[in-house]
Write an enzyme that holds these catalytic residues in place. Sequence first.
Site, short mmCIF file in Angstrom:
data_model
loop_
_atom_site.label_atom_id
_atom_site.label_comp_id
_atom_site.label_asym_id
_atom_site.label_seq_id
_atom_site.Cartn_x
_atom_site.Cartn_y
_atom_site.Cartn_z
N ASP A 20 25.51 37.13 -5.83
CA ASP A 20 26.89 36.84 -5.43
C ASP A 20 27.54 35.99 -6.52
OD1 ASP A 20 29.21 35.92 -4.17
OD2 ASP A 20 28.12 34.46 -2.93
N ASP A 24 31.41 34.13 -2.27
CA ASP A 24 31.85 34.37 -0.89
C ASP A 24 30.69 34.69 0.06
OD1 ASP A 24 31.13 36.89 -1.67
OD2 ASP A 24 33.03 37.86 -1.17
N ASP A 28 28.01 41.07 -5.26
CA ASP A 28 29.13 41.83 -5.81
C ASP A 28 28.75 42.47 -7.15
OD1 ASP A 28 29.21 39.47 -7.45
OD2 ASP A 28 30.43 38.52 -5.87
N ASP A 206 23.60 60.59 0.97
CA ASP A 206 23.23 59.98 2.25
C ASP A 206 23.11 61.06 3.33
OD1 ASP A 206 23.04 57.33 3.75
OD2 ASP A 206 24.60 58.32 4.91
N GLU A 265 18.74 62.07 0.62
CA GLU A 265 18.03 61.46 1.74
C GLU A 265 17.86 62.57 2.79
OE1 GLU A 265 18.44 57.77 4.91
OE2 GLU A 265 20.14 59.06 4.53
C1 GLC Z 1 21.40 56.34 5.73
C2 GLC Z 1 21.46 54.96 5.12
C3 GLC Z 1 21.59 53.96 6.24
C4 GLC Z 1 22.87 54.25 6.99
C5 GLC Z 1 22.90 55.69 7.48
C6 GLC Z 1 24.26 56.08 7.93
O1 GLC Z 1 20.26 56.52 6.50
O2 GLC Z 1 20.35 54.73 4.30
O3 GLC Z 1 21.58 52.63 5.76
O4 GLC Z 1 22.99 53.38 8.07
O5 GLC Z 1 22.55 56.59 6.46
O6 GLC Z 1 25.11 56.23 6.84
#
Ligand code: GLC
Length: 523
Positions: A20, A24, A28, A206, A265
């Site tokens: 940070d 804050d 960042d 994601d 993912e």
């Molecule tokens: C993926 C991310 C997770 C997030 C989810 C929804 O699994 O790694 O952190 O909450 O997607 O976007």
Amino acid sequence: MSGWWDDAVVYEVYPRSFADADGDGVGDLRGIIERMPYLASLGVDGLWLTPFQRSPQVDQGYDISDYCDVDPLFGTLADFDELLASAHENGLRILVDIVPNHTSTDNPLYEAALAAGPGSPERDMFVFRPGRGADQSEPPNNWISVFGGPAWHRAAPDSATDTEWYLHLFSPGQPDWNWENPAVAAYFERVIRFWFDRGVDGIRVDVAHGLFKAEGLPDSPTVPTVIDGLRSNPLAMDQDAVHEVYRHWRRVADSYSPGRLLVGEVNLEPIRSARYTRPDELHQTFAFAFAKLDWDAATWVSVGGHLEEVRQSTGSAPSWALENHDIVRTATRFGGGALGRRRARAALVALLGLPGAVYVYQGQELGLPEVDVPVAERADPMWQHGGVSRDGARIPLPWVSSATGTHGFSPSGAGRPWLPVPEGWGRYSIQVQEETPGSDLRLFREATALRAALAADGAFGSGDGVRWGVDGDSRLIAERGRGVRIVVAMGEAAVPLPPGEVLLSSEPLVDGMLPASAAAWVR
Ligand code: GLC
């Protein structure tokens, strides 16, 4: 197509908790820029930054309201450009996170959809449906959200005329996109080109197995329970149409020079996950079958062996990970305390000895444990909706050891960090570990340097297979092509090492034996 990523070590930076700079209490982009020398010292090939784009932070940034801007909490686009340039000067690639399954209720397109009302083209960007029952007061189907609770909310709860509901597979702040609408695909093509044009080296996708839902959104035949990455609702994931999206993205990624990396993912069984890395789709998916392993040799061998079978039959090589921002830290999963930490460091040494890409989560190089965050301070929406908190893996990184404060996460005099830093956290700090011979951090650097040297001299070959086995005293051996063996003593006793040169070990050998809860590389 092969590329720098094939055997890369990629370090996941979770910006909120990395450093940070502005005081804050939230990490960042400037904090990352300032700590670039540390990142460069780790010997990794690239950084994956979890979302820093504009977002109301309902799901800590995975609820994106503007995919092509930086949230003021983290800085500006100019800061991002500086970060990217600095990373590149230091030989580090940058991956950004793209969230195509859902957006934020603050996305202007979602706001426009709400305003435009039922039946409008604006609503068709998302998944709006009439409710069930005489007054439409029941959700359109029985799906539940990954975070717990129904996967539907009323679009305009106060309206007597607008009785539509919207689908959100995650929190109510994260409406799902309607990928059946070509305008959504066009929107995301602009998004990925925006980041590629800026010079990023790849994207992490994601919930890449999401996006499309089963036609007609039928009720789920299984009793709704809290789900593991959508797994228990096959109607909401892994639909065939999603592959066309990645074929297209791959053509886009390949049209850049150098080509860009796509890593997904995809939280599915290995054989289903492999379909996402066919030659014209994503380059990599995380090996989730492996990511959640506990400390048990028999399971490592059966999961590792299965991944190898899938690699041989499909050509899809696993990308290894044991931790990320959603998973309980290995030091805790493997038993906690000093023993858990020792096992975690052995596991990391083993991981770095495997062929293929390795993804490491910030703090794993320090052996950070999971933290039991006090209930009142938990920030994870999964905690609010489903009673599972991922906060404990997201605690701010300790940079120095100080008597009080945030151990160098925030500048001195700053306010409270967004998650509390536990007492004694400084003993894990980078400063302490830099100064301590044999620390986790020093071992990590030794392992990445050796991995690179062995790749350069041909002992670690790209595309090597692995033969997994276990024998007496839970001695795990992962033998990769070209005669290098990764040995892990997963039982209670020291184990003998196979004959050969010991290249690296996570603990000193004792009378030539590998002590319990340790790992070694032997050639
Ligand atoms: C993926 C991310 C997770 C997030 C989810 C929804 O699994 O790694 O952190 O909450 O997607 O976007």
